[in-house]
Design a protein around this motif. Structure first.
Motif, short mmCIF file in Angstrom:
data_model
loop_
_atom_site.label_atom_id
_atom_site.label_comp_id
_atom_site.label_asym_id
_atom_site.label_seq_id
_atom_site.Cartn_x
_atom_site.Cartn_y
_atom_site.Cartn_z
N VAL A 1 4.38 2.36 -3.94
CA VAL A 1 4.58 2.53 -2.50
C VAL A 1 5.86 3.32 -2.24
CG1 VAL A 1 4.86 1.32 -0.33
CG2 VAL A 1 3.26 0.49 -1.97
N ASN B 1 2.90 -6.59 -9.26
CA ASN B 1 3.55 -6.42 -7.96
C ASN B 1 4.70 -5.43 -8.04
OD1 ASN B 1 2.53 -7.85 -5.68
ND2 ASN B 1 2.74 -9.69 -6.91
N ASN C 1 3.32 -2.06 -8.02
CA ASN C 1 2.90 -1.72 -6.66
C ASN C 1 4.07 -1.26 -5.83
OD1 ASN C 1 0.21 -1.98 -6.54
ND2 ASN C 1 0.21 -4.13 -5.94
N GLN D 1 -0.11 4.67 -1.87
CA GLN D 1 -0.56 3.45 -1.18
C GLN D 1 -2.01 3.13 -1.54
OE1 GLN D 1 0.25 3.34 2.95
NE2 GLN D 1 2.33 4.08 2.73
N ILE D 2 -2.84 4.16 -1.70
CA ILE D 2 -4.25 3.90 -2.04
C ILE D 2 -4.35 3.35 -3.46
CG2 ILE D 2 -6.45 5.04 -2.42
CD1 ILE D 2 -5.69 6.81 -0.06
N ILE D 3 -3.57 3.94 -4.39
CA ILE D 3 -3.61 3.44 -5.77
C ILE D 3 -3.11 2.00 -5.80
CG2 ILE D 3 -2.77 3.80 -8.11
CD1 ILE D 3 -2.51 6.70 -7.49
N SER D 4 -2.10 1.67 -4.98
CA SER D 4 -1.61 0.29 -5.02
C SER D 4 -2.64 -0.67 -4.41
CB SER D 4 -0.27 0.21 -4.32
OG SER D 4 -0.42 -0.18 -3.01
N MET D 5 -3.46 -0.20 -3.45
CA MET D 5 -4.57 -1.06 -2.99
C MET D 5 -5.55 -1.32 -4.12
SD MET D 5 -5.36 0.50 0.71
CE MET D 5 -7.06 0.04 0.65
N MET D 6 -5.80 -0.30 -4.95
CA MET D 6 -6.74 -0.50 -6.06
C MET D 6 -6.14 -1.45 -7.10
SD MET D 6 -8.67 3.01 -6.29
CE MET D 6 -9.49 3.46 -4.77
N MET E 1 -4.23 -3.90 -6.39
CA MET E 1 -4.42 -5.24 -5.82
C MET E 1 -5.84 -5.74 -6.05
SD MET E 1 -2.47 -5.33 -2.23
CE MET E 1 -0.75 -4.95 -2.12
N ALA E 2 -6.84 -4.85 -5.93
CA ALA E 2 -8.23 -5.27 -6.17
C ALA E 2 -8.41 -5.67 -7.62
CB ALA E 2 -9.18 -4.14 -5.79
N ILE E 3 -7.80 -4.88 -8.54
CA ILE E 3 -7.91 -5.23 -9.96
C ILE E 3 -7.20 -6.55 -10.24
CG2 ILE E 3 -7.23 -4.47 -12.26
CD1 ILE E 3 -7.80 -1.65 -11.31
N ALA E 4 -6.07 -6.80 -9.55
CA ALA E 4 -5.36 -8.06 -9.73
C ALA E 4 -6.21 -9.23 -9.25
CB ALA E 4 -4.04 -8.04 -8.98
N ALA E 5 -6.97 -9.03 -8.17
CA ALA E 5 -7.84 -10.11 -7.70
C ALA E 5 -8.95 -10.39 -8.70
CB ALA E 5 -8.43 -9.74 -6.34
N ASP F 1 -1.26 8.89 -1.34
CA ASP F 1 -2.03 8.52 -2.53
C ASP F 1 -1.46 7.27 -3.21
OD1 ASP F 1 -3.60 10.62 -2.04
OD2 ASP F 1 -2.72 11.94 -3.53
#
Lengths: 168, 106
Positions: free
Chosen positions: B49, B42, B45, B61-66, B68-72, B59
């Motif tokens: 941001v 976090n 992230n 923000q997009i990397i931080s979305m990825m 988050m997906a890896i964290a899930a 870019d």
């Protein structure tokens, strides 16, 4: 106004994080971590990232912490399962003293990053969901597909790991 | 009066990352260690941001979305690993999870 909101949210994030590593009870730790996660969602909103604000609340507070709390209650962790940690505070203080010079070094390194700041003025529709989707599906399509593959592999892997072993 | 700038967010993220690292090295409860790893993700992230806002490109923000997906994905694998380990050892102390240690040579 933004300064006050940053102060309050940052304070809540720090308090939640310190409580998360301090509480002995696991459920208290998880509930304290929710405070940090929600404060970080508010900080994303302050940084003009509205989609990340929603995703943070849905994924972290909604999915990951709920899954964690479900697992804690499913395993029925009682007092005798928890490890005894009599020297917890001493270890934390030693780790904090070791990490403090590294933090100062990191802060100094970050402060040299760029003098040209766009922090106060924003370009047109920066942070809007439409522009985020455009960037995601034009420039980042291959990483997006690889993330979906990674999620599939994680799903299969978790089923394989959590399956009960067959005794023959 | 503190003026909130780019560096305030960076300072907050560095502090959160350090708290996560302290939690990893000083606790023995496996759930707290897992949550500390999530806290470090976090913090990264937040840095992404902030840099995205600083340089006015999307870019970060997009990397931080990825991230988050890896964290899930990490959450599912880590929690199922904890479930299967708890079933064998009946404990959430990481000192009990020493199956990979060669006990006779140490």
């Amino acid at each position: 106004m933004t300064d006050v909101m940053f102060g309050i949210l940052g304070l809540f994030a720090l308090i939640g994080a310190i409580g998360m590593i301090y509480f002995a009870n696991t459920v208290h730790s998880a509930l304290s971590f929710i405070v940090t996660v929600l404060s970080l969602a508010g900080l994303y909103a302050l940084l003009s990232a509205p989609f990340l604000f929603m995703v943070q609340i849905i994924i972290y507070a909604g999915a990951i912490i709920a899954l964690l709390l479900f697992i804690i209650m499913f395993l029925n962790i009682r007092e005798e399962h928890r490890p005894k940690e009599p020297n917890k505070l001493i270890f934390m203080l030693i780790a904090a003293m070791v990490l403090a010079p590294m933090d100062v070094l990191l802060f100094k390194a970050f402060s040299t990053i760029s003098n040209v700041s766009n922090f106060d003025k924003l370009t047109d529709n920066f942070g809007s969901i439409k522009r985020l989707g455009d960037e995601l599906f034009n420039g980042w399509l291959l990483p997006f597909e690889m993330i979906s593959l990674l999620l599939l592999v994680a799903l299969v892997g978790s089923i394989v790991l959590a399956r009960k072993e067959e005794r023959e | 009066m503190i003026v909130v700038s780019f560096m305030s967010y960076i300072l907050l993220a560095i502090l959160l990352f350090s708290i996560g690292l302290i939690g990893v090295v000083s606790r023995k409860n496996i759930f707290v260690i897992y949550m500390s790893i999530e806290l470090m993700l976090n913090a990264i992230n937040l840095i992404l941001v902030t840099l995205s806002r600083h340089f006015a490109t999307m870019d970060g923000q997009i990397i931080s979305m990825m991230v988050m997906a890896i964290a899930a994905a990490e959450a599912t694998v880590f929690l199922s690993l904890i479930v299967s380990l708890f079933r064998v050892k009946r404990s959430i102390n990481i000192d009990d999870y020493n199956s990979l240690k060669q006990k006779d040579t140490l």
